[in-house]
Design an enzyme around this catalytic site. Sequence first.
Site, PDB file in Angstrom:
ATOM      1  N   GLU A   1      36.656  41.766  47.873  1.00  9.88           N
ATOM      2  CA  GLU A   1      35.977  40.890  48.825  1.00  9.88           C
ATOM      3  C   GLU A   1      35.910  41.489  50.220  1.00  9.88           C
ATOM      4  OE1 GLU A   1      36.188  36.258  50.385  1.00  9.88           O
ATOM      5  OE2 GLU A   1      36.587  36.791  48.303  1.00  9.88           O
TER       6      GLU A   1
ATOM      7  N   ASP B   1      43.563  39.203  49.434  1.00  6.71           N
ATOM      8  CA  ASP B   1      44.002  37.897  49.935  1.00  6.71           C
ATOM      9  C   ASP B   1      44.602  38.059  51.317  1.00  6.71           C
ATOM     10  OD1 ASP B   1      45.171  37.745  46.648  1.00  6.71           O
ATOM     11  OD2 ASP B   1      43.385  36.717  47.353  1.00  6.71           O
TER      12      ASP B   1
END
Length: 396
Positions: free
Chosen positions: A286, A19
């Site tokens: 990610e 994040d």
Amino acid sequence: MRALRSFDVFCRVVDNFGDAAVCWRLARGLAAETGAQTRLWIDDLDALQALAPQLAAGRPQQSFDGVEICQWTAHADFGLPADVVVDAFGGGIPDAYAEAMAGQDSAPVRPLWIVLEYLSAEPWVAKHHGLPSPHPRLPLERYFFFPGFAAGTGGLLREAALSARREKFLRDPRKREAFWRDAGFAPPAPGARLISLFGYENPAAAELLDAWASGEEAVVAAVPRSRLRGDVAVYLGIDAGTENATEVSDQVIRRGSLEVRFLPFLAQDRYDELLWAADWNFVRGEDSFVRAQWAERPFVWHAYPQKEGAHVTKLEAFLEIYCRGLAPELAAPLAALWRGWNAAAPLPAGATARAWSALAPQGAALEQHACAWAAQAAKSGDLVRNLTKFCAERLE
Ligand code: TRH
């Protein structure tokens, strides 16, 4: 198109580094691309400081790389809302801030609320990208912005200077030496296959490490600090301490043809260099997943484990597009290796090692495919540019 004067990026760190990593890369990109005032509001400064050690730990406000980094606390003074507000991964934005946005009806234009979604290769993404959704309470629209690999999605984070940085690193062996020296090691022996390992806890790790240890060729496994480190240490029969334990850092452990190097957690830009120097990269989540693609090397992705195996759907969706154009005799073992690496339950014994032994001799073909894939994936455009264009069109 209307110039964008300011961005506020709100980042709630769920766990791990992704994040913070995506939001930091996005904020730096927005500042560099538009020159607009860019603030990154983040609730966990430590996660960011691990990625960017140049930052001062625990400082509630500081500027770096064109970004004003602000600690997101319940009592923070957010000031006036920005033109564009990025709500990263649906973590939400402060209520007071949302009310201030809604109160901007006297302003020439009302701020834009962008919900940045997680990356997925699933086919439905392009259909949902950019759709507005009315806020349940306030006179505000939120726009869902989906990163993606296909045209019609928000694209992928890829800063303009990336290729030049990578080529400069690859062209100059002194830079590779400097990387290892700074990480506390001598460069690997010439001809050794270098594999970087970044992942979550993984029951399949032992089998692969064993395949490398008992294999013909010399393998150097570079293991920066991560949740995968414990499985590597167990295989080697050493105590890795806790994930954050640095005891094993800087250690080199040999087993047969395998040399394991335990690296510290690297600064984000340094981690790129490891991906570029390696012959194979094992990545996760990610951001490292995308950086491995830009590194144009064969890679294996450990998708962030999700309830009801949602991550397996993501994995299969990506494998489907990534393996297009790859010879079947390579696509099958590659998919088997990825499935083994992401298996919730252990595969039949030897399956991961067999997949590896089918792939290992095909490095050149797999690298060629990785290069072709990177060019293909880049066609969806740089997410920062796509986002600024999307916003400028809606702030008319
Ligand atoms: O840390 P992650 O597992 O993050 C995950 C994912 O983002 C996932 O989507 C999200 O749902 C979850 O967090 C909450 O993996 P990711 O995304 O690859 O982020 C790791 C970052 O750490 C990436 O920018 C690479 C960087 N990194 C370094 O800077 N130095 C290092 O030494 C290593 C190993 C990684």
